[in-house]
Design a protein around this motif. Structure first.
Motif, PDB file in Angstrom:
ATOM      1  N   HIS A  11      45.441  -4.366  19.423  1.00  0.00           N
ATOM      2  CA  HIS A  11      45.310  -3.162  20.244  1.00  0.00           C
ATOM      3  C   HIS A  11      43.942  -2.501  20.117  1.00  0.00           C
ATOM      4  CE1 HIS A  11      49.624  -3.858  20.121  1.00  0.00           C
ATOM      5  NE2 HIS A  11      49.634  -3.285  21.310  1.00  0.00           N
ATOM      6  N   MET A  12      43.040  -3.163  19.389  1.00  0.00           N
ATOM      7  CA  MET A  12      41.663  -2.632  19.299  1.00  0.00           C
ATOM      8  C   MET A  12      40.778  -3.560  20.130  1.00  0.00           C
ATOM      9  SD  MET A  12      41.630  -1.516  15.275  1.00  0.00           S
ATOM     10  CE  MET A  12      40.447  -0.194  15.215  1.00  0.00           C
ATOM     11  N   ALA A  13      40.917  -3.416  21.454  1.00  0.00           N
ATOM     12  CA  ALA A  13      40.347  -4.406  22.358  1.00  0.00           C
ATOM     13  C   ALA A  13      38.817  -4.409  22.344  1.00  0.00           C
ATOM     14  CB  ALA A  13      40.860  -4.144  23.768  1.00  0.00           C
ATOM     15  N   VAL A  14      38.210  -3.229  22.179  1.00  0.00           N
ATOM     16  CA  VAL A  14      36.737  -3.166  22.185  1.00  0.00           C
ATOM     17  C   VAL A  14      36.207  -3.781  20.890  1.00  0.00           C
ATOM     18  CG1 VAL A  14      34.731  -1.653  22.326  1.00  0.00           C
ATOM     19  CG2 VAL A  14      36.788  -1.122  23.654  1.00  0.00           C
ATOM     20  N   LEU A  15      36.825  -3.394  19.783  1.00  0.00           N
ATOM     21  CA  LEU A  15      36.369  -3.925  18.495  1.00  0.00           C
ATOM     22  C   LEU A  15      36.576  -5.445  18.441  1.00  0.00           C
ATOM     23  CD1 LEU A  15      35.090  -2.826  15.927  1.00  0.00           C
ATOM     24  CD2 LEU A  15      37.364  -2.529  14.954  1.00  0.00           C
TER      25      LEU A  15
ATOM     26  N   ALA B 258      31.907   3.315  25.833  1.00  0.00           N
ATOM     27  CA  ALA B 258      32.658   3.912  26.945  1.00  0.00           C
ATOM     28  C   ALA B 258      32.946   2.877  28.029  1.00  0.00           C
ATOM     29  CB  ALA B 258      31.880   5.092  27.527  1.00  0.00           C
ATOM     30  N   VAL B 259      31.926   2.111  28.379  1.00  0.00           N
ATOM     31  CA  VAL B 259      32.087   1.117  29.453  1.00  0.00           C
ATOM     32  C   VAL B 259      33.102   0.047  29.033  1.00  0.00           C
ATOM     33  CG1 VAL B 259      30.867  -0.733  30.686  1.00  0.00           C
ATOM     34  CG2 VAL B 259      29.823   1.520  30.468  1.00  0.00           C
ATOM     35  N   LEU B 260      32.979  -0.422  27.806  1.00  0.00           N
ATOM     36  CA  LEU B 260      33.903  -1.468  27.338  1.00  0.00           C
ATOM     37  C   LEU B 260      35.331  -0.932  27.260  1.00  0.00           C
ATOM     38  CD1 LEU B 260      31.783  -3.166  24.507  1.00  0.00           C
ATOM     39  CD2 LEU B 260      32.287  -4.084  26.770  1.00  0.00           C
ATOM     40  N   LYS B 261      35.456   0.322  26.804  1.00  0.00           N
ATOM     41  CA  LYS B 261      36.808   0.902  26.677  1.00  0.00           C
ATOM     42  C   LYS B 261      37.465   1.001  28.052  1.00  0.00           C
ATOM     43  CE  LYS B 261      40.127   2.585  24.255  1.00  0.00           C
ATOM     44  NZ  LYS B 261      40.766   1.770  23.202  1.00  0.00           N
ATOM     45  N   LEU B 262      36.677   1.483  29.012  1.00  0.00           N
ATOM     46  CA  LEU B 262      37.198   1.617  30.376  1.00  0.00           C
ATOM     47  C   LEU B 262      37.656   0.256  30.901  1.00  0.00           C
ATOM     48  CD1 LEU B 262      37.376   4.217  32.026  1.00  0.00           C
ATOM     49  CD2 LEU B 262      35.168   3.672  33.025  1.00  0.00           C
ATOM     50  N   GLN B 263      36.824  -0.756  30.657  1.00  0.00           N
ATOM     51  CA  GLN B 263      37.194  -2.128  31.099  1.00  0.00           C
ATOM     52  C   GLN B 263      38.505  -2.553  30.469  1.00  0.00           C
ATOM     53  OE1 GLN B 263      34.080  -4.859  29.993  1.00  0.00           O
ATOM     54  NE2 GLN B 263      32.677  -4.071  31.549  1.00  0.00           N
ATOM     55  N   THR B 264      38.630  -2.330  29.162  1.00  0.00           N
ATOM     56  CA  THR B 264      39.845  -2.796  28.479  1.00  0.00           C
ATOM     57  C   THR B 264      41.067  -1.980  28.915  1.00  0.00           C
ATOM     58  OG1 THR B 264      39.555  -1.383  26.558  1.00  0.00           O
ATOM     59  CG2 THR B 264      38.560  -3.565  26.435  1.00  0.00           C
ATOM     60  N   MET B 265      40.823  -0.770  29.453  1.00  0.00           N
ATOM     61  CA  MET B 265      41.941   0.042  29.961  1.00  0.00           C
ATOM     62  C   MET B 265      42.270  -0.327  31.409  1.00  0.00           C
ATOM     63  SD  MET B 265      40.673   3.719  28.441  1.00  0.00           S
ATOM     64  CE  MET B 265      42.109   4.774  28.561  1.00  0.00           C
ATOM     65  N   GLY B 266      41.450  -1.210  31.992  1.00  0.00           N
ATOM     66  CA  GLY B 266      41.689  -1.647  33.381  1.00  0.00           C
ATOM     67  C   GLY B 266      41.407  -0.551  34.393  1.00  0.00           C
TER      68      GLY B 266
END
Ligand code: NAD
Ligand code: ADE
Length: 403
Positions: free
Chosen positions: A13-17, A374-382
């Motif tokens: 569940h830590m998609a960015v990391l 921020a960009v990676l988190k947004l991507q992983t949140m779809g």
């Protein structure tokens, strides 16, 4: 094994990391470096340590709080090649011995939470060369800034707390949710219908207040900053001094980073049955000395709940006054720590590449790292968002015309 399952769940569940870990595994940006860490040793921290190891670093990890370690996770991390020096319920002496174990390893980079590791490097390990480090929390940054101002900071430190992708989410939504998790686990009591006093309307306090209101509590705020007090009032909360607020309180939750927020004069007028809870970094926000002075009897009535019989009333201190979300709860939600610890991993990489050009001062996390998370988190949140058209970009440069 339970610790392994906790690590696997967190990693999933830590998609960015996880993405950063894949990049680190391929490129080994931390190869040859030793990283010493003092953080709350639980599953999400474990994933940060493993990510840094994938990047080629050797890791030693101790806790930044004697009560916040998850022993299952310690065992699982040791099997995965991370040296951990931490145990839940360690004494003050053991706590410091463990910090010493981290420093005896002669780290190149440190990752600290609260400033105790950094302080040892300025009091006892004064000749140890440190390339740079990072600090996770508000209280640690406050200590760093004092050192910087006094001109004694002897290596560069990065203020991760004040990155947008940290405090806006971790301190606010993370502490908001996990403080409630800790209180509910410790007490099994109802929140709806209770009067909850939150001390401090900073990032943590406003998160706690917002979530407590959502659970049906009647929330009162105490502050020392006039602007924050007005914000709290305009957000719809009652605001008053602690001496008045505590007389109404079924629970007081302190989240200030300041000592003695609840002290003898307040305890003398606290409502019978009041729960006393801390969410700030150190266990000095609710005065334990005052509680001990006033009590005629002290007993543990439930795990993490100590009853102080004050003669005509009883009050209850949760988690020995240590931050409740990590003592009785599970720390911040996994997806929140994904952002905080992605900043930490990328900051460690930044230090490894740039330490020769850094000065002995407190740096902000570079904006490009904050924005990348921020960009990676947004991507992983779809989630997709708009971007400016060329015309709109030009409009940003205009000053002559309003339309
Ligand atoms: P902040 O600076 O945003 O807010 C602190 C607020 O407390 C400020 O508004 C300040 O005016 C107020 N304050 C100071 N003294 C006060 C007093 N005597 N009475 C009432 N209000 C007072 O800080 P923050 O980011 O909200 O962090 C607060 C504390 O929580 C720090 O110790 C920080 O390290 C810790 N923290 C804990 C967690 C956690 O997981 N529990 C997470 C992040 C931060
Ligand atoms: N889990 C690990 N570190 C944490 C922190 N600083 N705050 C809350 N939960 C955590």
């Amino acid at each position: 094994m339970e610790g392994d399952r906790k690590l696997n769940w967190a990693e999933e569940h830590m998609a960015v990391l996880k993405k950063i870990g894949e990049d680190f595994s391929a490129n080994k940006p931390l190869k040859g470096l030793k990283i010493g860490m003092a953080l709350h040793v639980e599953a999400k921290t474990g994933i940060l340590a493993l990510t840094l190891k994938y990047g080629g670093a050797e890791i030693r990890l101790a806790s930044c709080n004697p009560l916040s370690t998850d022993d299952d996770v310690v065992s699982a991390l040791e099997l995965r090649g991370i040296d951990v020096y931490a145990r839940k319920g360690e004494s003050r002496d053991e706590y410091y011995e463990n910090l010493h174990r981290v420093l005896e390893f002669e780290p190149d980079i440190i990752i600290d939470d609260g400033g105790d590791l950094t302080t040892l490097l300025h009091t006892q390990y004064t000749h140890m060369d440190i390339k740079g480090g990072s600090e996770e929390t508000t209280t640690g940054v406050m200590r760093l800034k004092i050192m910087e101002k006094k001109g004694i900071l002897r290596f560069p430190m990065f203020d991760v707390n004040d990155a947008k992708m940290k405090h806006l989410f971790d301190n606010r939504y993370g502490t908001g949710q996990s403080t409630i998790d800790g209180i509910m686990s410790a007490t099994n009591l109802c929140i709806a219908g209770k009067t909850v006093v939150v001390a401090g309307y900073g990032w943590c306090g406003r998160g706690i207040a917002m979530r407590m209101r959502g659970m049906g509590a009647d929330v009162i705020i105490t502050e020392i900053d006039p602007v924050k007090a007005i914000e709290a009032r305009m957000d719809g909360f009652r605001v008053m001094p602690m001496i008045k607020a505590i007389q109404h309180a079924d629970m007081v939750i302190s989240a200030t980073g300041m000592k003695d927020v609840v002290r003898e004069e307040h305890l003398k007028v606290a409502k019978n049955g009041c729960l006393l809870i801390n969410a700030g970094h150190f266990d000095n926000e609710i005065s334990k000395t005052a509680l001990q002075n006033l009590a005629v009897e002290i007993k543990e009535v439930r795990k993490f709940v100590t009853e102080y019989n004050l003669g005509n009333r009883k009050v209850y201190l949760l988690g020995d006054g240590r931050l409740i979300n990590l003592v009785a709860g599970q720390g911040h939600p996994v997806e929140i720590m994904d952002m905080s610890f992605s900043l930490q991993a990328l900051t460690a990489e930044y230090i490894s590449k740039n330490y020769e050009n850094l000065e002995n001062r407190v740096y902000n996390v570079p904006e490009c790292i904050d924005n990348l998370v921020a960009v990676l988190k947004l991507q992983t949140m779809g989630i997709e968002i708009d971007s400016l058209t060329e015309e709109q970009k030009k409009y940003l440069e205009e000053w002559k015309e309003g339309t």
